[in-house]
Design an enzyme around this catalytic site. Structure first.
Site, PDB file in Angstrom:
ATOM      1  N   LYS A 156      28.017  30.351  33.062  1.00 51.73           N
ATOM      2  CA  LYS A 156      29.433  30.006  33.207  1.00 51.73           C
ATOM      3  C   LYS A 156      29.577  28.766  34.099  1.00 51.73           C
ATOM      4  CE  LYS A 156      33.651  32.567  34.575  1.00 51.73           C
ATOM      5  NZ  LYS A 156      34.144  33.909  34.990  1.00 51.73           N
TER       6      LYS A 156
ATOM      7  N   SER B 222      36.059  40.146  34.442  1.00 51.01           N
ATOM      8  CA  SER B 222      35.819  38.965  33.611  1.00 51.01           C
ATOM      9  C   SER B 222      34.526  38.934  32.809  1.00 51.01           C
ATOM     10  CB  SER B 222      35.859  37.708  34.471  1.00 51.01           C
ATOM     11  OG  SER B 222      37.185  37.315  34.660  1.00 51.01           O
TER      12      SER B 222
ATOM     13  N   SER C 217      37.575  36.035  32.254  1.00 51.59           N
ATOM     14  CA  SER C 217      37.517  34.594  32.250  1.00 51.59           C
ATOM     15  C   SER C 217      36.191  34.029  31.785  1.00 51.59           C
ATOM     16  CB  SER C 217      37.798  34.087  33.662  1.00 51.59           C
ATOM     17  OG  SER C 217      36.785  34.567  34.548  1.00 51.59           O
TER      18      SER C 217
HETATM   19  N1  GLN Z   1      41.607  38.706  34.655  1.00 51.40           N
HETATM   20  C1  GLN Z   1      41.460  38.804  36.080  1.00 51.40           C
HETATM   21  C2  GLN Z   1      42.146  37.661  36.769  1.00 51.40           C
HETATM   22  O1  GLN Z   1      42.727  36.891  36.085  1.00 51.40           O
HETATM   23  C3  GLN Z   1      40.007  38.906  36.438  1.00 51.40           C
HETATM   24  C4  GLN Z   1      39.342  37.610  36.491  1.00 51.40           C
HETATM   25  C5  GLN Z   1      37.890  37.709  36.875  1.00 51.40           C
HETATM   26  O2  GLN Z   1      37.293  38.781  36.869  1.00 51.40           O
HETATM   27  N2  GLN Z   1      37.344  36.582  37.255  1.00 51.40           N
HETATM   28  O3  GLN Z   1      42.132  37.525  37.953  1.00 51.40           O
END
Ligand code: GLN
Length: 428
Positions: free
Chosen positions: A26, A125, A101
């Site tokens: 990532k 994520s 994400s």
């Molecule tokens: N969807 C969650 C957020 O927007 C988790 C994001 C993540 O785990 N990086 O914060």
């Protein structure tokens, strides 16, 4: 996807655990040969002067770290629609989101480009995109995998996490990156067991909890059915299934969306055009900061910074941030109590729905509800993973397994057994 053309040129020991295996990372995991821009304009063109510990560990294990993958800006999102570089599509159905994400890493595995990819988890994520793309996604215990070189979003919730095509790929990836790192003060010095030794182990004596709060009456009955089928398969392998309760589960989303933005507002202060970030000129010093940050950050990141600054401000700190920390402790105790009662692993849905269409969720709060079953494990720091459990209208959806702190082994034992017991049913 950014690629490193020279990635394969270093000689590797053919006996190394990942000898010659291509791995994608990532865009928030530091590498020296490729960008680490976190899907943000503010870091456009940024190349890290050092590598993350996990990057170095992968290379030492023989992996070919050859590509960086798109993500929601600064890891804030559940659909990969919040990247400055445009959305990622789900290889299962290109009209749909891959989840977020870590959507780019998920798509790279689902499309067959790599079998192992790294993402990051703050609230789900890796598990949520794994569920949407029909993959295995593992978030280890907080402290199990070094965060040195992972760009911080919310430090008390952030984890490096692993996607695998199958359970064994994820186990192998985690095996390589787990372990103590003196450069990360939250890294824990404990021996790393052999996760792959769990493959094929019998389930006799294993107690699997079915927490009722993860099966609310509003949940799609098809998701409940698939979870119950998965539980039946584990039972047939010798596990005992028990109904359990984690009473504070419904507070996880409000608590997460106070703590994560609060920590983000502090962590992202360094992107000011002086320490980090592409500088834009404005009127004087304050004008320079304003131009740099308002043009560099996208709308979701801006929203989180504003929210986080608000909940930390004088007068609101006690009402929001301190309160949220107290409730976080209650959520953590729920897990401690259920594991102390003799339950070894919990099984829940990973996500309430399969992948949605690109553009279908525009309300930020509706987007936040994607984390409803996953954020709890980040708040408590317990290990959790998603394993494919079947299809709904042709789209994959995952079962989540959650275990006690540092008991990834038991979680993998259940995951290997579930994968084997479901066989082709997991993808049909
Ligand atoms: N969807 C969650 C957020 O927007 C988790 C994001 C993540 O785990 N990086 O914060």
């Amino acid at each position: 996807m950014h690629q490193d053309a020279d990635a394969a040129s270093a000689p590797t020991d053919a006996r190394a655990p990942l000898a010659g295996v291509p791995v994608a990372l990532k865009l928030n995991i530091a590498t020296t040969a490729m960008p680490t821009d976190c899907g943000s304009r503010i870091l456009e063109g940024y190349v890290s002067p050092y590598e993350a510990t996990v990057t170095r560990k992968l290379r030492a294990a023989g992996a070919v770290v050859f590509a960086k993958t798109n993500m929601d800006e600064f890891a804030m999102g559940s659909s990969n629609e919040h990247s400055a570089w445009g959305p990622v599509r789900n290889p299962v159905d290109p009209e749909r989101v891959p989840g977020g994400s870590s959507g780019g890493s998920a798509a790279a595995v689902a499309a067959g480009i790599v079998r192992i990819a790294l993402g990051s988890e703050t609230g789900g994520s890796v598990r949520q995109p794994a569920s949407f793309c029909g993959l295995t996604g593992v978030k280890p215990t907080y402290g199990r995998v070094p965060r040195y070189g992972l760009v911080a979003f919310a430090s008390s919730l952030d984890h490096v996490a692993v996607f695998g095509k199958e359970v064994d790929d994820a186990a192998l990836g985690l095996q390589v990156i787990a372990g103590h790192d003196p450069r990360d003060a939250t890294s824990v010095d404990r021996p790393v067991p052999d996760y792959r030794a769990e493959a094929g182990k019998p389930l006799k004596g294993l107690v699997v909890g079915r927490p009722r709060e993860y099966f609310p009456s509003s949940l799609d009955p098809r998701v409940v059915e698939l979870c119950d089928r998965a539980l039946d398969r584990l039972k047939a392998q010798g596990a005992e299934v028990r109904d359990v309760s984690l009473p504070n589960t419904d507070l996880a989303i409000p608590v997460y969306y106070i703590i994560a933005p609060a920590e983000a507002s502090s962590n992202l202060a360094r992107f000011d055009g002086v320490r980090y970030g592409a500088r834009r000129t404005g009127d004087g010093l304050a004008g320079m900061y304003e131009a740099t940050r308002s043009r560099g950050f996208g709308p979701e990141v801006t929203r989180r910074i504003l929210l986080g600054t608000y909940v930390l401000s004088a007068g609101y700190y006690d009402a929001y941030y301190r309160r949220a920390q107290e409730v976080r402790e209650l959520i953590t105790r729920d897990f401690a109590n259920v594991f102390a009662s003799g339950v070894h692993v919990l099984l829940t849905p990973t996500t309430p729905t399969p992948a949605f269409r690109i553009g279908a969720v525009s309300d930020p709060y509706a987007m936040y509800l994607n984390d409803i079953f996953t954020a709890t494990a980040n708040l408590a720091g317990v290990p959790a993973m998603s394993v494919p459990m079947g299809l709904i209208e042709g789209l994959p959806i995952g079962a989540q397994l959650i275990a006690n702190h540092f008991d990834e082994s038991t979680m993998f034992r259940a995951a290997y057994a579930l994968e084997r017991a479901l066989g082709a049913e997991a993808h049909s």
